[in-house]
Design an enzyme around this catalytic site. Structure first.
Site, PDB file in Angstrom:
ATOM      1  N   HIS A 230     -11.299  -3.044  33.083  1.00  0.00           N
ATOM      2  CA  HIS A 230     -12.187  -1.930  32.760  1.00  0.00           C
ATOM      3  C   HIS A 230     -11.415  -0.648  32.470  1.00  0.00           C
ATOM      4  O   HIS A 230     -11.744   0.084  31.535  1.00  0.00           O
ATOM      5  CB  HIS A 230     -13.162  -1.690  33.917  1.00  0.00           C
TER       6      HIS A 230
ATOM      7  N   HIS B 151     -22.490  -0.071  31.691  1.00  0.00           N
ATOM      8  CA  HIS B 151     -22.589  -0.186  33.150  1.00  0.00           C
ATOM      9  C   HIS B 151     -23.305  -1.497  33.438  1.00  0.00           C
ATOM     10  O   HIS B 151     -24.295  -1.542  34.171  1.00  0.00           O
ATOM     11  CB  HIS B 151     -23.323   1.016  33.743  1.00  0.00           C
TER      12      HIS B 151
END
Length: 754
Positions: free
Chosen positions: A54, A105
């Site tokens: 990420h 998200h």
């Protein structure tokens, strides 16, 4: 006992849980080589989150470079900040700049949908704040599992409430987006949030530290245990059937009212010239903010970690350093401005603490009650992490998938069958009204929203004195991208570009969020590499730059990945929002309906094939980016000359869907006359790209036709708006009332989720 740098140097063989924290054996050994010793617990935590997929983009970086390679100097004109900053910034004229970005998200929103989605909005808003801008609107791209799947209700309810609860509390209008249902997203929903902000060009701020002796101030909420390992670890792992619920403590908790105050506080700090550099605290928390600020400025930093305000007792240095607690910012401030900075924060009742300072050299040193727990070169953390050239291989199943065309599926022939097809598509979760969702968002707060619901793109007024404004659209098609990742990415770009163009705006810049399965799967990496190249080549053809974006990997359960879903956002500029084009028919008496572009027999990957036969195969529609550019130019000219009173992009569901949506938006009937030599099914339901339905005021038909002919754009008259009618009539085929269409269109989501 605190694991200090001094202690680590004397205990080289102490076992460390690097694998549990997500580091590979070779990555851990590289950390040891960089430091010349084993890392402390805090250093290990920092490297593990900052080198996660990420945060580091370690699997995607080699492919993302292609965006830079294909961006020409001409395309960079007007781009004030691009890839590598918190968000892209573009010049929109008259001294104004706009910053926008979309981020994912996804994984947190499955584990805890409300907080996952809410903090997704909060995080992207802070990215925009960090550029020196006032956030002015949000959008969202949502993907859920099948509408009738048991868990979809839980996830959708939480996600929608989270987005609405956070965005509404901030006073930010939600001006558009997409919601898609597909079984491939069962257990792996996609929650991609976009935020747009506005600033004067001289107010632009960047994320770097400079000037030895300048102070580092942490301000905003207290630091807690929520989000420890949060997004940076969750977004770098797949889910299994049992593991998802166990990850709940890793999801951050948001406080939109704290963020609302933080926005105003930041804007006053910017206006006072009190900020040298600034970074929001998102994934990896303070470990990310400090290392990125220091690395970007080629400086060192000394931080007294024990001075960080905490809301939990007995937190370890690693927990404080890597906490992903929300609503926090980190600023670089000149010593002579510290008192003024703290005074502004006190005015807004925002907690602010001097936690350290910029230093000469290239070391990030973190102390805990006087003992050093981190001593690292910041570039090795923030910008020089591992980079992988993952194996890339076209899946063996791809050839068979592309050979499985939809041409063999039974097609409607009679008028009754065409009517039934229209109602079946309109009444499916794929094409039904999203009002059940969008009505939970405030679309017009702040008073600058010009177009939102029913529109192809959201339109905002930026300057009240001149009427200057912007248009924004986001699009994606996982089905098309599964059939051909290169073309699928270009089709998403083309649709977002077209959606902006139908408002009359000129498209100027792109952002993206690339949602894929595991990068450890060579087939997924082939999809990813092809999609990146398709998007980059498409932007080069349209001459608009990619200003930034996000990559989300590991969207899969076990070995089953989601459909590859590259989300593309396009920003456009209107010199005056008063000339924007809307989608509603019937604003002018007797409008002429015209279809711009060419229609082909293209149903592979279509909603028709999915709804009527559960089919996915063949090749996606052709994409002609030169035609898309021409369409945009024609629509901009038509808007300026007031030749078009309404326009609607054709995409899923084809012409039939566009007519129904525009008629329902305008609450007016229309009469459609398809060409006699054309197949009615193809004309009504084909998903050929590069097409727009326009309504032309009757006195302007000749001028508009002439303009299209002069530019070589096909324009076909297909009907008229009938304001005295309460139905849509397709001559020689069928008639259906607006009441039946509306009932079919609006009843679906309340039936599943109401």
């Amino acid at each position: 006992m605190i694991d200090t740098v001094e202690y680590a140097a004397t205990t080289p063989d102490q076992p460390q849980p690097f694998a549990e924290l997500g580091l590979r054996e070779d990555e851990y050994q590289r950390v040891r080589e960089i430091l010349g010793r084993r890392p402390t617990d805090t250093e290990l935590a920092m490297y593990s989150v900052m080198w996660s997929e990420h945060c580091s983009y370690k699997s995607s970086k080699v492919h993302l470079r292609y965006f830079g390679e294909t961006t020409t100097e001409e395309m960079r004109t007007g781009m004030l900040a691009g890839i590598g900053e918190n968000a892209g910034v573009v010049d929109i004229g008259d001294g104004w700049a706009v910053t926008f970005k979309v981020e994912s998200h996804n994984h947190p929103s499955y584990v805890e949908p409300y907080q996952g989605a809410a903090t997704g909005v909060g995080g992207i808003v802070r990215d925009i704040m960090a550029m020196g801008a006032r956030p002015v609107a949000v959008m969202d791209q949502l993907r859920f599992g099948a509408a009738d799947a048991l868990d979809t209700r839980r996830v959708l309810d939480g996600v929608v409430r989270g987005i609405g609860g956070y965005g509404n509390s901030l006073g930010l209008p939600n001006i558009g987006g997409e919601t898609v249902f597909d079984s491939c997203y069962d257990g792996n929903p996609l929650v991609n949030a976009l935020c747009v902000g506005v600033l004067r060009q001289e107010d632009l701020h960047l994320a770097f530290a400079s000037g030895a002796g300048n102070k580092i101030i942490l301000f905003g909420a207290c630091t807690g245990l929520d989000g420890i390992g949060g997004v940076s670890v969750l977004a770098s792992d797949t889910f299994d059937a049992e593991g998802a619920r166990k990850k709940l403590p890793s999801v951050q908790v948001g406080d939109p009212f704290m963020e609302k105050v933080l926005i105003e506080c930041c804007l006053e700090l910017y206006a006072g010239g009190l900020v040298i550099g600034i970074q929001d605290l998102g994934g990896a928390g303070l470990s990310c903010a400090t290392s990125e600020l220091a690395s970007a400025g080629d400086v060192g930093m000394a931080i007294q970690l024990d001075t960080v305000p905490r809301r939990a007792k007995d937190m370890t240095p690693a927990e404080v350093f890597c906490s992903e607690s929300q609503e926090r910012m980190c600023a670089v401030v000149a010593p002579e401005n510290v008192d003024a900075f703290l005074a502004v924060c006190r005015k807004w009742e925002v907690l602010a603490t001097v936690i350290g300072e910029v230093t000469d050299g290239d070391r990030l040193r973190i102390t805990w009650h006087g003992e050093t727990v981190v001593d690292v070169p910041p570039r090795t953390v923030a910008h020089e992490g591992p980079v992988y050239q993952r194996p890339v291989s076209r899946p063996e199943s791809q050839e068979a998938l592309n050979a499985d065309s939809s041409k063999g599926l039974p097609r409607p022939v009679s008028g009754d069958e065409l009517r039934a097809t229209l109602l079946a598509l309109l009444g499916s979760p794929h094409l039904c009204s999203r009002a059940f969702i969008t009505e939970q968002y405030d679309r017009y707060v702040r008073g600058n929203t010009v177009l939102a619901e029913h529109a192809d793109a959201g339109v905002l007024r930026i300057d009240e004195s001149t009427g200057r404004g912007i248009a924004l659209s986001t699009d994606a098609s996982g089905r098309y991208t599964r059939l051909d990742p290169y073309a699928g990415a270009q089709l998403a770009l083309a649709e977002a570009y077209r959606n902006v163009a139908v408002t009359g705006a000129t498209p100027v810049a792109v952002t993206n969020c690339l949602n894929f399965g595991s990068p450890e799967d060579p087939g997924v990496m082939w999809q990813f590499a092809q999609a990146v190249r398709g998007l980059a080549d498409g932007c080069a053809a349209l001459k608009i730059p990619v200003t930034g974006g996000n990559v989300s990997f590991y969207n899969q359960t076990g070995a089953v990945a989601i459909l590859p879903t590259p989300v593309v956002g396009v920003l456009g500029v209107l010199d005056n929002v008063a000339r924007r084009i809307h989608t509603s028919l019937g604003t002018e008496p007797g409008e002429i309906l015209m279809l711009l572009g060419d229609t082909y027999d293209e149903f592979d990957g279509s909603v028709w094939a999915q709804v009527m036969a559960g089919h996915l195969g063949g090749l996606p529609p052709m994409v002609d980016l030169a035609r898309e550019k021409l369409l945009a130019e024609v629509l901009s000219s038509a808007s300026r000359d007031e030749l078009v009173s309404a326009a609607h992009d054709l995409s899923e569901g084809g012409l039939a869907q566009a007519i129904v949506e525009s008629a329902l938006a305008g609450e007016t009937g229309c009469r459609i006359a398809l060409p006699e030599d054309a197949d009615p099914f193809v004309m009504l339901f084909s998903e050929s790209a590069g097409r727009v339905l326009v309504a032309v005021p009757r006195p302007e038909e000749s001028r508009f036709r002439s303009m299209c002919e002069a530019r070589g754009l096909p324009a076909m008259r297909i009907g008229v708006v009938d304001q005295g009618s309460d139905s849509i009539e397709v001559r020689g085929q069928f008639t259906v009332s607006l009441a039946e269409l509306r009932m079919t269109f609006e009843a679906v989501l309340p039936r599943f989720f109401g």
